[in-house]
Scaffold this active site. Structure first.
Site, PDB file in Angstrom:
ATOM      1  N   ASN A 171      -4.626  -4.257  -4.145  1.00  0.00           N
ATOM      2  CA  ASN A 171      -4.221  -3.015  -4.812  1.00  0.00           C
ATOM      3  C   ASN A 171      -5.320  -2.516  -5.761  1.00  0.00           C
ATOM      4  O   ASN A 171      -5.047  -1.831  -6.730  1.00  0.00           O
ATOM      5  CB  ASN A 171      -2.909  -3.212  -5.581  1.00  0.00           C
ATOM      6  CG  ASN A 171      -2.317  -1.889  -6.053  1.00  0.00           C
ATOM      7  OD1 ASN A 171      -2.335  -0.900  -5.322  1.00  0.00           O
ATOM      8  ND2 ASN A 171      -1.805  -1.855  -7.277  1.00  0.00           N
TER       9      ASN A 171
ATOM     10  N   CYS B 152       1.059   3.548   1.949  1.00  0.00           N
ATOM     11  CA  CYS B 152       1.472   3.800   3.330  1.00  0.00           C
ATOM     12  C   CYS B 152       0.761   5.009   3.940  1.00  0.00           C
ATOM     13  O   CYS B 152       1.194   5.552   4.954  1.00  0.00           O
ATOM     14  CB  CYS B 152       2.984   3.972   3.421  1.00  0.00           C
ATOM     15  SG  CYS B 152       3.861   2.413   3.172  1.00  0.00           S
TER      16      CYS B 152
ATOM     17  N   SER C 233       4.332   3.858  -1.379  1.00  0.00           N
ATOM     18  CA  SER C 233       3.041   3.443  -1.907  1.00  0.00           C
ATOM     19  C   SER C 233       2.250   2.649  -0.862  1.00  0.00           C
ATOM     20  O   SER C 233       2.808   1.798  -0.177  1.00  0.00           O
ATOM     21  CB  SER C 233       3.251   2.576  -3.151  1.00  0.00           C
ATOM     22  OG  SER C 233       4.007   3.297  -4.100  1.00  0.00           O
TER      23      SER C 233
ATOM     24  N   LYS D  14       3.350   8.310 -12.389  1.00  0.00           N
ATOM     25  CA  LYS D  14       4.689   8.007 -11.874  1.00  0.00           C
ATOM     26  C   LYS D  14       5.758   8.196 -12.957  1.00  0.00           C
ATOM     27  O   LYS D  14       6.854   8.673 -12.693  1.00  0.00           O
ATOM     28  CB  LYS D  14       4.738   6.585 -11.294  1.00  0.00           C
ATOM     29  CG  LYS D  14       3.832   6.396 -10.065  1.00  0.00           C
ATOM     30  CD  LYS D  14       4.160   7.398  -9.023  1.00  0.00           C
ATOM     31  CE  LYS D  14       3.272   7.541  -7.822  1.00  0.00           C
ATOM     32  NZ  LYS D  14       2.603   6.514  -7.161  1.00  0.00           N
TER      33      LYS D  14
HETATM   34  P1  GTP Z   1      -0.425   5.071  -3.009  1.00  0.00           P
HETATM   35  O1  GTP Z   1      -1.654   5.557  -3.723  1.00  0.00           O
HETATM   36  O2  GTP Z   1      -0.068   3.671  -3.378  1.00  0.00           O
HETATM   37  O3  GTP Z   1       0.735   5.984  -3.185  1.00  0.00           O
HETATM   38  O4  GTP Z   1      -0.815   4.922  -1.428  1.00  0.00           O
HETATM   39  P2  GTP Z   1      -1.009   5.980  -0.248  1.00  0.00           P
HETATM   40  O5  GTP Z   1       0.304   6.332   0.340  1.00  0.00           O
HETATM   41  O6  GTP Z   1      -1.872   7.094  -0.693  1.00  0.00           O
HETATM   42  O7  GTP Z   1      -1.771   5.092   0.862  1.00  0.00           O
HETATM   43  P3  GTP Z   1      -3.292   5.137   1.367  1.00  0.00           P
HETATM   44  O8  GTP Z   1      -3.633   6.421   2.056  1.00  0.00           O
HETATM   45  O9  GTP Z   1      -4.158   4.732   0.248  1.00  0.00           O
HETATM   46  O10 GTP Z   1      -3.277   3.996   2.479  1.00  0.00           O
HETATM   47  C1  GTP Z   1      -2.896   2.676   2.193  1.00  0.00           C
HETATM   48  C2  GTP Z   1      -3.309   1.740   3.278  1.00  0.00           C
HETATM   49  O11 GTP Z   1      -2.786   2.171   4.544  1.00  0.00           O
HETATM   50  C3  GTP Z   1      -4.827   1.656   3.446  1.00  0.00           C
HETATM   51  O12 GTP Z   1      -5.188   0.310   3.613  1.00  0.00           O
HETATM   52  C4  GTP Z   1      -5.085   2.431   4.712  1.00  0.00           C
HETATM   53  O13 GTP Z   1      -6.215   1.955   5.383  1.00  0.00           O
HETATM   54  C5  GTP Z   1      -3.806   2.244   5.518  1.00  0.00           C
HETATM   55  N1  GTP Z   1      -3.546   3.414   6.409  1.00  0.00           N
HETATM   56  C6  GTP Z   1      -3.539   4.715   6.036  1.00  0.00           C
HETATM   57  N2  GTP Z   1      -3.313   5.531   7.096  1.00  0.00           N
HETATM   58  C7  GTP Z   1      -3.153   4.720   8.170  1.00  0.00           C
HETATM   59  C8  GTP Z   1      -2.873   4.960   9.556  1.00  0.00           C
HETATM   60  O14 GTP Z   1      -2.738   6.093  10.017  1.00  0.00           O
HETATM   61  N3  GTP Z   1      -2.757   3.854  10.357  1.00  0.00           N
HETATM   62  C9  GTP Z   1      -2.898   2.588   9.865  1.00  0.00           C
HETATM   63  N4  GTP Z   1      -2.773   1.573  10.715  1.00  0.00           N
HETATM   64  N5  GTP Z   1      -3.176   2.324   8.565  1.00  0.00           N
HETATM   65  C10 GTP Z   1      -3.292   3.365   7.728  1.00  0.00           C
HETATM   66  C1  SPV Z   2       1.772   4.048  -6.087  1.00  0.00           C
HETATM   67  O1  SPV Z   2       2.004   2.858  -6.285  1.00  0.00           O
HETATM   68  O2  SPV Z   2       2.536   4.782  -5.397  1.00  0.00           O
HETATM   69  C2  SPV Z   2       0.533   4.647  -6.637  1.00  0.00           C
HETATM   70  C3  SPV Z   2      -0.271   3.859  -7.557  1.00  0.00           C
HETATM   71  O3  SPV Z   2       0.235   5.797  -6.347  1.00  0.00           O
HETATM   72  S1  SPV Z   2       0.409   3.794  -9.158  1.00  0.00           S
HETATM   73  O4  SPV Z   2      -0.246   4.802  -9.976  1.00  0.00           O
HETATM   74  O5  SPV Z   2       0.151   2.458  -9.663  1.00  0.00           O
HETATM   75  O6  SPV Z   2       1.824   4.081  -9.092  1.00  0.00           O
HETATM   76 MN    MN Z   3       1.740   6.727  -4.876  1.00  0.00          MN
END
Ligand code: GTP
Ligand code: SPV
Ligand code: MN
Length: 589
Positions: free
Chosen positions: A372, A250, A248, A206
């Site tokens: 997290n 999401c 994040s 980041k």
């Molecule tokens: P960062 O690494 O923090 O940037 O997160 P990210 O945007 O990559 O999110 P990630 O795909 O890890 O999903 C985060 C949470 O959202 C998890 O608990 C998933 O299970 C949930 N999630 C992801 N996609 C969906 C969806 O389509 N529907 C629902 N209800 N939950 C979802």
């Molecule tokens: C986020 O928070 O959007 C992540 C995890 O992808 S971190 O590397 O902690 O920012």
């Molecule tokens: Mn991220």
């Protein structure tokens, strides 16, 4: 390792400041990394997991107060406060350097300073940029080795005179009151102290690839965005690429690796992952927008990852992966987290380190893994990694998708009228906060382009940069907004999400190719129900109608909130945003 005077001079200065007992250059060799793993296991910094079931996998636990990004302790130190803007914390560079130097002074006495040369993007790609991180944490070295391209080839690419981003990390005693994550965009410098958690200390991610890179992109005419990149292959074997910006936790990692529903899989649809978190975007010679993923691994949210929700991510964690703050199954030294399966280990070590009966512990509502908790997995482990992952030219982008967690208001999907309207759609994003950052969870806040915590300069200028880029892209991607998180009155998700999101991606690409019509609404174009492939879903007609509906009252309230948010940028706010708000107001009546 190098004759680059800029590197050597800076290194001497940082050595004089931190006073390490030794300095070790990371050359990227397996022998050196293996020795560091051994050392980390000896010191207790890492725990070796079951090497038959999880070869090359290790476990790390951070301090209880150090489990997420700390936005209130993250600073953008530009010459003037105006350049950092109202969203970022700011301090005058001289004042901040003085404060930090006092904290770093002698911080590595008796410890080793590791020098990590790394490339964001394939080494030698015209998109790529080089950084050097100095750290006193082996955990950081081993994570950086997975998340970026590390070692000798990077130093060679840097050459005798190349520029790089200077990154300094000292763990100290992880005192949260003296924790600082600081960026000096005008000096290409990042300084992080008193943390050992991912986003605060893996400075290529980041800190560099978004905060510093967004500033570089603004100056140099490209973009650094909090976006996944996926390739969607149709039955004819054609692959179209989509970028999506979600805040994040999401759903970026999940969408980037999705497995299509059975009936689409049978027809030959496939998804290929290029990136799951960050995209660097440039205009190509053909007037299209091209994207690379500057990272080399996935730092993914563990809870909720299962065979069913994200098979590909789970597969990626089966070898050479570092797990942080999940639970350990002591029976066989494997890992567990909420949502992996319905079978919490009886002999569990929860993320803070206590031995518990996992079944009883979770039955009482406790969590074994931190919400997290994360895995750091090499991208090459992912079964659906794109053949273009290492392409130095990147992939051409057909669609940009924005999205957040909105229990109400935002429909399942809608399309912006054109690029400028799309910028407005991105700029007016809002989402409920998650455990990825310290602070309250579930509060709706405005999060433009999912970049609120990551823009390394004044966000008003960032909006302007988006409008300026639009003028440079002869064939711009179409822009959309999605919301997988709409809730019904009982608080259940109305849309099944995960693999079924493929149905929405297909509609998005159909729109890009002009294959389907849409309904024009106050906020943009929504699908005709019959154009969404809904076969096999247990969704009533009313629910689908509701998912695609626009609640005018809710949008009027949202517009009022938009005006309040944008007011803080004063005269610096691009006129286009104000015009778009006025137009939305007119349309809403
Ligand atoms: P960062 O690494 O923090 O940037 O997160 P990210 O945007 O990559 O999110 P990630 O795909 O890890 O999903 C985060 C949470 O959202 C998890 O608990 C998933 O299970 C949930 N999630 C992801 N996609 C969906 C969806 O389509 N529907 C629902 N209800 N939950 C979802
Ligand atoms: C986020 O928070 O959007 C992540 C995890 O992808 S971190 O590397 O902690 O920012
Ligand atoms: Mn991220």
């Amino acid at each position: 390792m190098t004759n680059n005077k800029k590197v050597l001079n800076w290194l001497e200065e940082m050595k004089a400041l931190c006073k390490p007992a030794n300095v070790v250059w990371i050359d990227g060799s397996e022998a050196q990394l293996e020795q560091l793993r051994e050392e980390a296991v000896q010191s207790g910094e890492m725990i070796k997991l079951n090497q038959e079931k999880l070869p090359g996998c290790y476990y790390h636990r951070t301090a209880e107060n150090d489990v997420a990004r700390v936005e209130d302790r993250t600073f953008i130190c530009t010459e003037t406060e105006e350049e950092a803007g109202p969203i970022n914390n700011w301090m005058a560079p001289a004042e901040m350097y003085a404060k930090l130097n006092a904290l770093y002074d002698g911080s590595m006495e008796g410890r080793t300073m590791y020098v990590i040369p790394y490339s964001m993007g394939p080494v030698g790609s015209p998109f790529s940029k080089i950084g050097i991180e100095l750290t006193d944490s082996i955990y950081v070295v081993l994570n950086m080795d997975i998340m970026t391209r590390v070692g000798k080839e990077v130093i060679d690419a840097l050459g005798e005179d190349g520029d790089f981003v200077k990154c300094l990390h000292a763990k100290r005693d992880v005192n949260p009151d003296e924790r600082y994550i600081v960026h000096f965009p005008q000096d290409n410098t990042i300084m992080s102290v008193n943390s050992a958690y991912g986003g605060n200390v893996l400075l290529g991610k980041k800190c560099f690839a978004l905060r510093i890179a967004s500033y570089q992109g603004m100056k140099e005419g490209w973009m650094a965005e909090h976006m996944l990149i996926l390739g969607l292959e149709n039955p004819k074997g054609e692959v179209k690429y989509i970028c999506a910006a979600f805040p994040s936790a999401c759903g970026k990692t999940n969408l980037a690796m999705l497995i299509p529903p059975e009936f689409l899989k049978e027809q030959g649809y496939k998804v290929w992952t290029v990136g799951d978190d960050i995209a660097w975007l440039r205009v190509g010679e053909d007037g299209r927008l091209y994207a690379i993923n500057p990272e080399a691994g996935f730092f993914g949210v563990a809870p909720g990852t299962s065979v069913k929700s994200n098979f590909n991510a789970l597969e990626a964690t089966k070898k050479n992966t570092i797990f942080t703050n999940v639970a350990i199954n002591e029976e066989d030294m494997t890992v567990w987290w909420e949502g992996l399966d319905k079978n919490p280990p009886v002999n569990a070590i929860e993320w803070k380190g206590a031995k518990v009966n996992g079944k009883e512990y979770t039955a009482e509502g406790n969590k074994l893994a931190h919400p997290n908790s994360r895995f750091t997995a090499p991208a090459v482990n992912c079964p659906c990694i794109s053949s273009e992952f290492e392409n130095p030219q990147g992939v051409p982008i057909s669609a940009i998708v924005f999205g957040g967690r909105r229990a109400k208001t935002a429909p399942l999907v809608y399309q912006a009228r054109d690029w400028d309207h799309g910028v407005f759609v991105g700029a007016t994003m809002a989402s409920e906060t998650t455990a990825a950052a310290a602070g309250a969870v579930g509060v709706v806040r405005r999060d433009p382009m999912a970049m609120r915590p990551f823009v390394g300069y004044n966000m008003a200028d960032y909006f302007q940069h988006w409008y300026d880029m639009g003028k440079k892209i002869a064939n711009p991607p179409k822009i959309f907004n999605v919301n997988w998180f709409r809730l019904d009155d009982e608080g259940n998700f109305m849309w099944p999400g995960f693999g079924d999101n493929m149905r929405v991606l297909n509609w998005i690409l159909d729109r890009c190719e002009g294959k389907v019509d849409a309904v024009e609404t106050e906020i943009g174009f929504v699908p005709n129900k019959e154009d969404l492939q809904l076969e096999g879903l247990d969704l009533s007609d009313e629910v689908v109608t509701e998912l695609l509906s626009i609640d005018k009252q809710a949008w009027k309230e949202d517009l009022a909130n938009q005006r309040e948010f944008f007011a803080q940028f004063g005269d610096r706010l691009p006129k286009e945003i104000k015009d778009s708000m006025d137009e939305l107001e007119k349309r809403l009546g």
